[in-house]
Scaffold this motif. Structure first.
Motif, PDB file in Angstrom:
ATOM      1  N   GLY A  56      -8.056   6.333   4.406  1.00  0.00           N
ATOM      2  CA  GLY A  56      -8.614   6.785   5.534  1.00  0.00           C
ATOM      3  C   GLY A  56      -9.986   5.936   6.026  1.00  0.00           C
ATOM      4  N   GLU A  57     -10.383   5.005   4.959  1.00  0.00           N
ATOM      5  CA  GLU A  57     -11.622   4.560   5.069  1.00  0.00           C
ATOM      6  C   GLU A  57     -11.656   3.168   4.633  1.00  0.00           C
ATOM      7  OE1 GLU A  57     -15.902   6.032   3.849  1.00  0.00           O
ATOM      8  OE2 GLU A  57     -15.177   4.958   1.827  1.00  0.00           O
ATOM      9  N   THR A  58     -11.502   2.677   3.560  1.00  0.00           N
ATOM     10  CA  THR A  58     -11.180   1.255   3.214  1.00  0.00           C
ATOM     11  C   THR A  58      -9.790   0.999   2.800  1.00  0.00           C
ATOM     12  OG1 THR A  58     -12.055   1.475   0.818  1.00  0.00           O
ATOM     13  CG2 THR A  58     -13.729   0.917   2.404  1.00  0.00           C
ATOM     14  N   VAL A  59      -9.078   2.160   2.540  1.00  0.00           N
ATOM     15  CA  VAL A  59      -7.564   1.935   1.996  1.00  0.00           C
ATOM     16  C   VAL A  59      -6.611   2.471   3.268  1.00  0.00           C
ATOM     17  CG1 VAL A  59      -5.812   2.573   0.162  1.00  0.00           C
ATOM     18  CG2 VAL A  59      -8.236   2.007  -0.287  1.00  0.00           C
ATOM     19  N   THR A  60      -5.680   1.781   3.499  1.00  0.00           N
ATOM     20  CA  THR A  60      -4.729   2.192   4.574  1.00  0.00           C
ATOM     21  C   THR A  60      -3.736   3.200   3.879  1.00  0.00           C
ATOM     22  OG1 THR A  60      -3.215   0.526   4.092  1.00  0.00           O
ATOM     23  CG2 THR A  60      -4.814   0.013   5.739  1.00  0.00           C
ATOM     24  N   VAL A  61      -3.090   3.944   4.675  1.00  0.00           N
ATOM     25  CA  VAL A  61      -1.838   4.652   4.179  1.00  0.00           C
ATOM     26  C   VAL A  61      -0.925   4.011   3.312  1.00  0.00           C
ATOM     27  CG1 VAL A  61      -0.024   6.347   4.852  1.00  0.00           C
ATOM     28  CG2 VAL A  61      -2.411   6.572   5.881  1.00  0.00           C
ATOM     29  N   GLU A  62      -0.744   2.923   3.924  1.00  0.00           N
ATOM     30  CA  GLU A  62       0.528   1.942   3.327  1.00  0.00           C
ATOM     31  C   GLU A  62      -0.041   1.524   2.063  1.00  0.00           C
ATOM     32  OE1 GLU A  62       1.117   2.521   7.597  1.00  0.00           O
ATOM     33  OE2 GLU A  62      -0.735   1.622   6.362  1.00  0.00           O
ATOM     34  N   ASP A  63      -1.282   1.159   1.948  1.00  0.00           N
ATOM     35  CA  ASP A  63      -1.809   0.570   0.701  1.00  0.00           C
ATOM     36  C   ASP A  63      -1.925   1.807  -0.440  1.00  0.00           C
ATOM     37  OD1 ASP A  63      -1.994  -2.019   1.291  1.00  0.00           O
ATOM     38  OD2 ASP A  63      -4.070  -2.181   1.748  1.00  0.00           O
ATOM     39  N   GLY A  64      -2.410   2.871   0.139  1.00  0.00           N
ATOM     40  CA  GLY A  64      -2.427   4.288  -0.759  1.00  0.00           C
ATOM     41  C   GLY A  64      -0.889   4.633  -1.188  1.00  0.00           C
ATOM     42  N   THR A  65      -0.004   4.447  -0.458  1.00  0.00           N
ATOM     43  CA  THR A  65       1.386   4.713  -0.750  1.00  0.00           C
ATOM     44  C   THR A  65       1.998   3.672  -1.792  1.00  0.00           C
ATOM     45  OG1 THR A  65       2.078   5.559   1.265  1.00  0.00           O
ATOM     46  CG2 THR A  65       3.654   4.715  -0.090  1.00  0.00           C
ATOM     47  N   ALA A  66       1.467   2.362  -1.793  1.00  0.00           N
ATOM     48  CA  ALA A  66       1.589   1.307  -2.806  1.00  0.00           C
ATOM     49  C   ALA A  66       0.889   1.776  -4.220  1.00  0.00           C
ATOM     50  CB  ALA A  66       1.249  -0.038  -2.248  1.00  0.00           C
ATOM     51  N   ALA A  67      -0.199   2.144  -3.862  1.00  0.00           N
ATOM     52  CA  ALA A  67      -1.156   2.605  -5.027  1.00  0.00           C
ATOM     53  C   ALA A  67      -0.376   3.892  -5.793  1.00  0.00           C
ATOM     54  CB  ALA A  67      -2.628   2.924  -4.685  1.00  0.00           C
ATOM     55  N   ALA A  68       0.229   4.649  -5.171  1.00  0.00           N
ATOM     56  CA  ALA A  68       0.814   5.635  -5.845  1.00  0.00           C
ATOM     57  C   ALA A  68       2.027   5.275  -6.431  1.00  0.00           C
ATOM     58  CB  ALA A  68       1.254   6.939  -4.837  1.00  0.00           C
ATOM     59  N   ARG A  69       2.799   4.200  -6.054  1.00  0.00           N
ATOM     60  CA  ARG A  69       4.004   3.709  -6.429  1.00  0.00           C
ATOM     61  C   ARG A  69       3.669   2.892  -7.753  1.00  0.00           C
ATOM     62  NH1 ARG A  69       9.084   2.217  -5.260  1.00  0.00           N
ATOM     63  NH2 ARG A  69       9.922   0.279  -6.226  1.00  0.00           N
ATOM     64  N   LEU A  70       2.428   2.426  -7.754  1.00  0.00           N
ATOM     65  CA  LEU A  70       1.843   1.710  -9.148  1.00  0.00           C
ATOM     66  C   LEU A  70       1.561   2.737 -10.150  1.00  0.00           C
ATOM     67  CD1 LEU A  70      -0.432  -0.984  -7.742  1.00  0.00           C
ATOM     68  CD2 LEU A  70       1.634  -1.309  -8.970  1.00  0.00           C
ATOM     69  N   CYS A  71       1.016   3.996  -9.789  1.00  0.00           N
ATOM     70  CA  CYS A  71       0.747   5.191 -10.863  1.00  0.00           C
ATOM     71  C   CYS A  71       2.118   5.626 -11.381  1.00  0.00           C
ATOM     72  CB  CYS A  71       0.178   6.183  -9.834  1.00  0.00           C
ATOM     73  SG  CYS A  71      -1.578   5.861  -9.232  1.00  0.00           S
ATOM     74  N   GLY A  72       3.233   5.439 -10.480  1.00  0.00           N
ATOM     75  CA  GLY A  72       4.562   5.888 -10.923  1.00  0.00           C
ATOM     76  C   GLY A  72       5.183   5.038 -11.822  1.00  0.00           C
ATOM     77  N   PHE A  73       5.087   3.542 -11.729  1.00  0.00           N
ATOM     78  CA  PHE A  73       5.149   2.830 -12.888  1.00  0.00           C
ATOM     79  C   PHE A  73       4.723   3.284 -13.792  1.00  0.00           C
ATOM     80  CE2 PHE A  73       5.944  -0.479  -9.146  1.00  0.00           C
ATOM     81  CZ  PHE A  73       7.217  -0.354  -9.380  1.00  0.00           C
TER      82      PHE A  73
END
Length: 159
Positions: A56-73
């Motif tokens: 919501g500041e420097t990271v978009t929702v889409e990039d945050g979702t991609a980050a969560a996917r990396l956490c999942g890996f």
């Protein structure tokens, strides 16, 4: 001979990372009875945080979702280590907990954490469906945008 989950990973061109070592006084996972409790995983790739900053500041929702996917890996890599390399021992993903480093008025935490949730179903099928929480926080280690932990039920090792 690869098991069902390894075949699903290969079919989806998913290569799991090497499980991260702890950076403080904790264990990456604990096995208790037939449950694996995996410590919070960050969106790390080759030792570096991907998508640092606040959603919501420097990271978009889409990039945050991609980050969560990396956490999942990274979660699945820890579970694989806990299972002695055999992901077919996973009976189910029981619960995920998602922490989103976000601005105070951000409201799409569930959409961000879906990155990890969707991956669990992609990898484990119906066994990947889980209970979950997704909350906003004002900071995370190493300026990570997301951190996800999990609980998995596993079969005992073969005799």
């Amino acid at each position: 001979m690869p098991g069902e989950i390894e075949e699903r990973l290969a079919a989806n061109s998913i290569q799991l990372p090497i499980p991260a070592s702890p950076v403080a006084n904790y264990r990456p996972f604990i096995i208790s009875s037939n449950s694996v409790y995996v410590s919070g995983q960050l969106p790390m790739v080759d030792g570096n945080v991907k998508y640092p900053g606040r959603v919501g500041e420097t990271v978009t929702v889409e990039d945050g979702t991609a980050a969560a996917r990396l956490c999942g890996f990274n979660l699945i890599a820890q579970v694989k280590a806990a299972c002695g390399g055999d992901l077919d021992r996973v009976r189910r993903c029981v619960r995920l907990g998602g922490f989103v480093n976000s601005v105070p008025d951000f409201l799409a935490h569930p959409a961000v954490v879906d990155g990890a949730s969707n991956l669990m179903v992609e990898v484990f099928g119906e066994k990947g469906a889980h209970a979950r929480f997704a909350v906003g926080v004002n900071s995370l280690p190493y300026s990570a945008s997301v951190e996800v932990d999990g609980i998995f039920e596993i079969d005992p090792p073969p005799a």
